[in-house]
Design a protein around this motif. Structure first.
Motif, mmCIF file in Angstrom:
data_model
loop_
_atom_site.group_PDB
_atom_site.id
_atom_site.type_symbol
_atom_site.label_atom_id
_atom_site.label_comp_id
_atom_site.label_asym_id
_atom_site.label_seq_id
_atom_site.Cartn_x
_atom_site.Cartn_y
_atom_site.Cartn_z
ATOM 1 N N LYS A 104 15.437 -4.766 31.145
ATOM 2 C CA LYS A 104 14.699 -4.774 29.787
ATOM 3 C C LYS A 104 13.016 -4.536 30.031
ATOM 4 O O LYS A 104 12.672 -4.038 28.950
ATOM 5 C CB LYS A 104 14.831 -6.361 29.175
ATOM 6 N N MET A 158 11.146 -2.220 27.071
ATOM 7 C CA MET A 158 9.817 -2.465 26.573
ATOM 8 C C MET A 158 8.661 -1.674 26.873
ATOM 9 O O MET A 158 7.838 -1.494 26.005
ATOM 10 C CB MET A 158 9.409 -3.916 27.184
ATOM 11 N N ASP A 170 1.820 -5.948 29.932
ATOM 12 C CA ASP A 170 2.766 -6.889 29.226
ATOM 13 C C ASP A 170 3.154 -7.848 30.102
ATOM 14 O O ASP A 170 3.793 -7.741 31.330
ATOM 15 C CB ASP A 170 3.848 -5.853 28.960
ATOM 16 N N THR A 180 4.878 -10.606 29.345
ATOM 17 C CA THR A 180 6.057 -11.324 28.596
ATOM 18 C C THR A 180 6.541 -12.298 29.509
ATOM 19 O O THR A 180 7.313 -11.710 30.572
ATOM 20 C CB THR A 180 6.985 -10.398 28.063
ATOM 21 N N THR A 220 15.154 -12.579 26.083
ATOM 22 C CA THR A 220 15.102 -11.642 24.992
ATOM 23 C C THR A 220 16.459 -10.767 24.835
ATOM 24 O O THR A 220 16.578 -10.098 23.912
ATOM 25 C CB THR A 220 14.116 -10.714 25.312
#
Ligand code: NAD
Length: 392
Positions: free
Chosen positions: A155, A159, A325, A327, A333
């Motif tokens: 992921k 992203m 990023d 995250t 997610t």
């Protein structure tokens, strides 16, 4: 009937943004078939697109009030550590009781969790943490940490690709050829290898660096160019073949070797970790400054502090034109895939722990011994005790 007479409870996860759940209809069906009563909190699977009627069809009892799940269950299965339930104004630990079992990710060495695990131990809860599962062949089907790393690596690249102001693959156009993006992955454990494989499938040019020769060999088989960090294996490899914390002067040297590669990358995925320690800082502010505006850094290591000096936990920021990023909880997610793997991992773990309808805390079993956190009122997890300065 392995689970005969056992009551297994599956609460809805309450951490903000957490969409995963510890059991899915398929694993519920297996537990029920082996004699368990499974109580699933109403709506527990909604975030992962598993609905109450599917759990009910698999044999679960859907329970409206989570307090009833905690009250009646012998074993609680969860994804995240117990936290305060704002809606009910009660901490999840306070819903657990003496002699009850909980299996989840507890991250017991992390200082932010110390008070919670101390309280759980004092209550006499039998607690197991999935992040304590050893990296041995027999434990592979239970290894939720590896499962979640697979999701995070995949992921993270999507992203980054989504934010990238250009193509990932080489593209021929009527006005000329567009060059492929350059993706650099630092730390090629499970997450980093998955990131490399994903970037390659999207057509990027890939390079990677790891301090363990084995990790570099695996990256090479995925078509990655290996950045030679020149770190002697005896400094890099610790107990059980895992990475160890490098001395500061070697980390300095590593940053110098990485600098020119980072500068010319369109995407940098950071996934370098040392088990149970803070992540090493490998990308400094100056290195970020040297990158082209529009480039992206995804710091998968953020939960252990991050590999980039500028990363901010849970935030996507822009510095010097570079997106960084940070995250948190990337696996959350992609809840359907993450839950599918997690639910199977925890089911396999539970199957190893239960014999003839009873828990068998067999300390001869490395999997059980290294994931046990508290028992009989005592905190026993070595990593947690060390982090608390209580190592025996
Ligand atoms: P991890 O998440 O702890 O670390 C990620 C990577 O970061 C590691 O490859 C490590 O060498 C690297 N790293 C650490 N410091 C670094 C630095 N300064 N610079 C660059 N890289 C650095 O690792 P992981 O994903 O949990 O897996 C580690 C290894 O364990 C892998 O080789 C994996 O195949 C193996 N593994 C085996 C099993 C099993 O047999 N059951 C299960 C899981 C993982």
């Amino acid at each position: 009937m392995k689970f005969r007479g056992l009551v297994i409870g599956v609460p809805r996860e309450i951490m903000k943004g957490e969409r995963r759940v510890a059991a899915m209809p398929d694993t519920v069906k297996k537990m029920v078939a082996e004699g368990a009563t499974v109580l699933v909190e109403k709506g527990a699977g909604e975030g992962s697109y598993f609905h109450d009627d599917e759990y009910a069809a698999a044999g679960a009892k859907i329970v409206e009030d989570v307090r009833e799940v905690f009250e009646k269950a012998d074993i609680i299965l969860k994804v995240k550590e117990p936290i305060f339930n704002e809606k009910l104004n009660v901490h999840e630990v306070d819903m657990l009781r003496k002699g009850q079992t909980i299996i989840t990710f507890l991250h017991p060495a992390f200082p932010g969790n110390h008070e919670m695990i101390r309280k759980m131990a004092a209550k006499g809860v039998l607690a197991f943490t999935l992040d304590g599962i050893p990296r041995i062949t027999r434990a592979q089907s239970m290894d939720a940490l590896s499962s979640m790393s697979t999701v995070a690596g995949y992921k993270a690249v999507l992203m980054a690709a989504n934010r990238l102001p250009k193509f990932m693959p080489m593209v021929g156009t009527a006005v000329g050829m567009i060059k492929p993006a350059v993706v650099t992955v630092v730390g090629t454990g499970i997450a980093g290898l998955q990131a490399l494989a994903t970037a390659k499938k999207l057509g990027a040019v890939t390079r990677s660096a790891d301090i363990r020769p084995d990790a570099n060999e695996q990256a090479k088989t995925l078509g990655s160019k290996i950045i030679d960090l020149g770190i002697p294996p005896e400094l890099a490899i610790g107990e059980g073949g895992y990475a160890k914390k490098l001395p500061d002067e070697w980390l300095d040297r590593e940053r110098k070797v990485l600098a020119p590669y980072i500068a010319e990358s369109d995407i940098v995925v950071l996934s370098a970790l040392i088990p149970g320690k803070l992540a090493p800082v490998l990308v400094t502010e100056d290195m970020v400054k040297s990158m082209r505006p529009g480039s992206i850094i995804v710091d998968i290591s953020i939960d252990q502090g991050g590999n980039c000096e500028l990363s901010q936990s849970g935030e996507v920021i822009e510095r010097y034109g570079v997106v960084i990023d940070g995250t948190k909880n990337i696996p959350g997610t992609m809840p359907t895939a993450s839950t599918w793997m997690f639910a199977n991992n925890i089911y396999n773990y539970l199957s190893n722990l239960v014999v003839d309808g009873a828990l068998n805390v067999n300390m001869e079993d490395e999997i059980i011994a290294s994931s046990l956190v508290s028992r009989d009122g005592e905190l026993v997890h070595a990593g947690a005790l060390e982090a608390m300065g209580l190592a025996k």
